[in-house]
Enzyme design. Structure first.
Site, PDB file in Angstrom:
ATOM      1  N   ASP A  15      34.171  -3.777 -46.236  1.00 17.86           N
ATOM      2  CA  ASP A  15      32.993  -4.636 -46.446  1.00 17.86           C
ATOM      3  C   ASP A  15      33.383  -5.803 -47.351  1.00 17.86           C
ATOM      4  O   ASP A  15      33.793  -5.598 -48.496  1.00 17.86           O
ATOM      5  CB  ASP A  15      31.869  -3.857 -47.136  1.00 17.86           C
ATOM      6  CG  ASP A  15      31.145  -2.917 -46.187  1.00 17.86           C
ATOM      7  OD1 ASP A  15      31.435  -2.956 -44.972  1.00 17.86           O
ATOM      8  OD2 ASP A  15      30.296  -2.141 -46.667  1.00 17.86           O
ATOM      9  N   GLY A  41      31.369   0.624 -43.427  1.00 15.24           N
ATOM     10  CA  GLY A  41      31.263   1.085 -42.046  1.00 15.24           C
ATOM     11  C   GLY A  41      30.330   2.283 -42.024  1.00 15.24           C
ATOM     12  O   GLY A  41      30.372   3.137 -42.919  1.00 15.24           O
ATOM     13  N   GLY A  43      30.093   4.995 -40.241  1.00 16.75           N
ATOM     14  CA  GLY A  43      30.668   6.335 -40.205  1.00 16.75           C
ATOM     15  C   GLY A  43      31.256   6.724 -41.556  1.00 16.75           C
ATOM     16  O   GLY A  43      30.966   7.800 -42.101  1.00 16.75           O
ATOM     17  N   ASN A 184      15.199   2.435 -37.604  1.00 16.47           N
ATOM     18  CA  ASN A 184      14.280   1.563 -38.333  1.00 16.47           C
ATOM     19  C   ASN A 184      13.530   0.707 -37.294  1.00 16.47           C
ATOM     20  O   ASN A 184      13.750   0.829 -36.088  1.00 16.47           O
ATOM     21  CB  ASN A 184      15.012   0.715 -39.383  1.00 16.47           C
ATOM     22  CG  ASN A 184      16.053  -0.221 -38.777  1.00 16.47           C
ATOM     23  OD1 ASN A 184      16.009  -0.535 -37.590  1.00 16.47           O
ATOM     24  ND2 ASN A 184      16.980  -0.677 -39.597  1.00 16.47           N
ATOM     25  N   THR A 219      12.803   5.184 -40.372  1.00 17.25           N
ATOM     26  CA  THR A 219      12.959   4.770 -41.772  1.00 17.25           C
ATOM     27  C   THR A 219      12.196   3.468 -41.985  1.00 17.25           C
ATOM     28  O   THR A 219      12.241   2.562 -41.157  1.00 17.25           O
ATOM     29  CB  THR A 219      14.440   4.606 -42.162  1.00 17.25           C
ATOM     30  OG1 THR A 219      15.043   3.606 -41.335  1.00 17.25           O
ATOM     31  CG2 THR A 219      15.201   5.916 -42.001  1.00 17.25           C
ATOM     32  N   GLY A 221      12.119   1.624 -45.132  1.00 10.60           N
ATOM     33  CA  GLY A 221      12.480   0.958 -46.379  1.00 10.60           C
ATOM     34  C   GLY A 221      11.686   1.502 -47.545  1.00 10.60           C
ATOM     35  O   GLY A 221      11.564   2.718 -47.725  1.00 10.60           O
ATOM     36  N   GLY A 224       9.147   4.427 -47.212  1.00 13.91           N
ATOM     37  CA  GLY A 224       9.515   5.803 -46.924  1.00 13.91           C
ATOM     38  C   GLY A 224       9.950   6.007 -45.488  1.00 13.91           C
ATOM     39  O   GLY A 224      10.744   5.222 -44.963  1.00 13.91           O
ATOM     40  N   ASP A 251      22.434   4.672 -44.216  1.00 13.88           N
ATOM     41  CA  ASP A 251      23.556   5.600 -44.047  1.00 13.88           C
ATOM     42  C   ASP A 251      23.414   6.794 -44.984  1.00 13.88           C
ATOM     43  O   ASP A 251      23.661   7.937 -44.595  1.00 13.88           O
ATOM     44  CB  ASP A 251      24.883   4.886 -44.328  1.00 13.88           C
ATOM     45  CG  ASP A 251      25.106   3.709 -43.395  1.00 13.88           C
ATOM     46  OD1 ASP A 251      24.585   3.729 -42.261  1.00 13.88           O
ATOM     47  OD2 ASP A 251      25.799   2.755 -43.810  1.00 13.88           O
ATOM     48  N   GLY A 286      26.112  -2.305 -53.730  1.00 10.27           N
ATOM     49  CA  GLY A 286      27.156  -1.810 -52.838  1.00 10.27           C
ATOM     50  C   GLY A 286      26.655  -0.701 -51.940  1.00 10.27           C
ATOM     51  O   GLY A 286      25.478  -0.322 -51.973  1.00 10.27           O
TER      52      GLY A 286
HETATM   53  P1  ADP Z   1      17.954   0.975 -42.824  1.00 12.70           P
HETATM   54  O1  ADP Z   1      18.979   0.445 -43.757  1.00 12.70           O
HETATM   55  O2  ADP Z   1      18.534   1.806 -41.733  1.00 12.70           O
HETATM   56  O3  ADP Z   1      16.963  -0.050 -42.331  1.00 12.70           O
HETATM   57  P2  ADP Z   1      15.972   1.744 -44.761  1.00 12.70           P
HETATM   58  O4  ADP Z   1      16.142   0.428 -45.434  1.00 12.70           O
HETATM   59  O5  ADP Z   1      14.642   2.051 -44.146  1.00 12.70           O
HETATM   60  O6  ADP Z   1      17.104   2.020 -43.686  1.00 12.70           O
HETATM   61  O7  ADP Z   1      16.302   2.844 -45.851  1.00 12.70           O
HETATM   62  C1  ADP Z   1      16.469   4.212 -45.523  1.00 12.70           C
HETATM   63  C2  ADP Z   1      15.582   5.031 -46.425  1.00 12.70           C
HETATM   64  O8  ADP Z   1      15.935   4.810 -47.805  1.00 12.70           O
HETATM   65  C3  ADP Z   1      14.094   4.699 -46.329  1.00 12.70           C
HETATM   66  O9  ADP Z   1      13.481   5.433 -45.280  1.00 12.70           O
HETATM   67  C4  ADP Z   1      13.597   5.125 -47.688  1.00 12.70           C
HETATM   68  O10 ADP Z   1      13.358   6.501 -47.721  1.00 12.70           O
HETATM   69  C5  ADP Z   1      14.784   4.787 -48.601  1.00 12.70           C
HETATM   70  N1  ADP Z   1      14.611   3.436 -49.170  1.00 12.70           N
HETATM   71  C6  ADP Z   1      15.108   2.272 -48.693  1.00 12.70           C
HETATM   72  N2  ADP Z   1      14.713   1.216 -49.456  1.00 12.70           N
HETATM   73  C7  ADP Z   1      13.942   1.732 -50.437  1.00 12.70           C
HETATM   74  C8  ADP Z   1      13.229   1.178 -51.553  1.00 12.70           C
HETATM   75  N3  ADP Z   1      13.238  -0.143 -51.793  1.00 12.70           N
HETATM   76  N4  ADP Z   1      12.546   2.024 -52.360  1.00 12.70           N
HETATM   77  C9  ADP Z   1      12.522   3.342 -52.128  1.00 12.70           C
HETATM   78  N5  ADP Z   1      13.173   3.926 -51.101  1.00 12.70           N
HETATM   79  C10 ADP Z   1      13.880   3.156 -50.258  1.00 12.70           C
END
Ligand code: ADP
Length: 331
Positions: A15, A41, A43, A184, A219, A221, A224, A251, A286
């Site tokens: 990265d 990555g 994996g 997502n 997911t 963010g 939840g 990941d 990171g």
């Molecule tokens: P991706 O990177 O695949 O889009 P997300 O950003 O949704 O995945 O993050 C995966 C999980 O990590 C979320 O479902 C949540 O549970 C947790 N998470 C991600 N960002 C936050 C945040 N800002 N605050 C609390 N939990 C988070």
């Protein structure tokens, strides 16, 4: 009886990360911070995340015979991942070019390199790893035909977890093997089509489930996650944290969920634990460097707002005996 709690089959990238005030639009150039280089990555990230939590983890991947490949092998071994399945040489190690803005959001371009040369024969040669693994997890930063070969080489009784990232339309054979498919919103839009993904994730989680996976996890963010099974849809609350960098959160979430499923947790329990792991991961910069230990996840528990909330009319399947949905073999 299994040597590994989790076998991750997937990509390993270097990265290359630059901090920016705002991420560039199409055709735009922005100035950023000094470059930093990190192991990454999807994996490699998942394998490190699981091992750091305490899972007995193996990685099946391919890297180049170069400095980036050695960095990746070192980081896997330092986390306690068994690298017997990491193939070396032939082409350069994959690279990801990542920009991170002050809010912690990121944009990523991937040059697959050796990841594109992880082939179906490489999967067949690793048959003993599949026989030894309770849960197998993949993503789509390796060729789709290699992922299909993974599905065909699963041991009886093992469980398959897929995060389809970067997303693409998925064959029904692959969808049918997923338990769960973890997506997502962006990934759901590519798999289902933009128009099928409305505002309420509960709705499109059900549409995704109808396409064949045994279960779906969405997911969301900072909001939840959602768990969707034939029994219903369950909202998984997030843990409130100050996000510093969301790189690798998905990941870490996927690795934690896969490991917990193998440990006998219900899908809802596994997703709730994974939400804590994802939250912990966004509190540090990171990807791999941000992944928590089990003790760090425990330390976050005080901030957990409560147990998973069941949606009206839905059942999260948590009354099922642990491991019931595994094929042909109880854990
Ligand atoms: P991706 O990177 O695949 O889009 P997300 O950003 O949704 O995945 O993050 C995966 C999980 O990590 C979320 O479902 C949540 O549970 C947790 N998470 C991600 N960002 C936050 C945040 N800002 N605050 C609390 N939990 C988070």
């Amino acid at each position: 009886m299994y040597d590994y709690d989790l076998l991750v089959v997937g990509s390993a990238n270097a990265d290359l990360v630059v901090g920016v005030e705002r991420r560039p639009a199409a055709g735009e150039t922005v100035l950023g911070s000094d470059l930093t280089v990190h192991p990454g990555g999807k994996g490699a990230n998942q394998a490190v995340a699981a091992a750091r939590l305490g899972a007995r983890t193996a990685l099946l991947a391919r890297v180049g015979d170069d400095a980036n490949g050695r960095m990746l092998l070192d980081s896997q071994r330092a986390a306690g991942v068994d690298t017997v399945g990491v193939l070396v040489g032939g082409v350069p190690t994959g690279v990801a070019l990542i920009t991170v803005d002050p809010s912690g959001d990121n944009s990523i371009v991937v040059s697959p390199g050796a990841n594109a040369r992880l082939t179906p024969p490489d999967v067949r040669v690793a048959a003993s790893l599949f026989q030894a693994s309770r849960v197998v997890s993949t993503q789509l930063e390796i060729p789709l035909e290699t992922v299909m070969e993974v599905v065909r080489n699963l041991a009886d009784g093992s469980r398959f977890v897929l995060n389809p990232s970067p997303p693409r339309p998925l064959p029904s054979e692959l969808l049918a093997a997923c338990d769960p498919l973890i997506v997502n919103e962006h990934e759901a839009k590519v798999i289902l089509g933009e128009s099928a993904v409305g505002d309420a994730p509960e709705g499109w989680a059900r549409i995704l489930l109808a396409k064949g996976p045994r279960s779906v996890v969405v997911t969301l963010g900072a909001d939840g996650a959602l768990v969707a099974t034939a029994e219903g849809v369950t909202r998984i609350p997030s843990v409130k944290v100050d996000a510093v960098d969301t790189t690798g959160a998905g990941d870490a979430f996927t690795a934690a969920l896969a490991w917990q499923l193998g440990a006998g947790a219900s899908l809802t329990e596994a997703a709730a634990y994974a939400a804590r792991v994802g939250a912990a991961a966004v509190t540090k910069p990171g990807a791999q460097e941000s992944f928590p230990t089990a003790a760090e996840v425990e330390a976050l528990c005080g901030a957990v707002p409560g147990n998973a909330r069941r949606m009206p009319g839905g059942d999260d399947g948590s009354q099922r005996p642990a491991g019931e949905s595994l094929r042909g073999e109880s854990l």
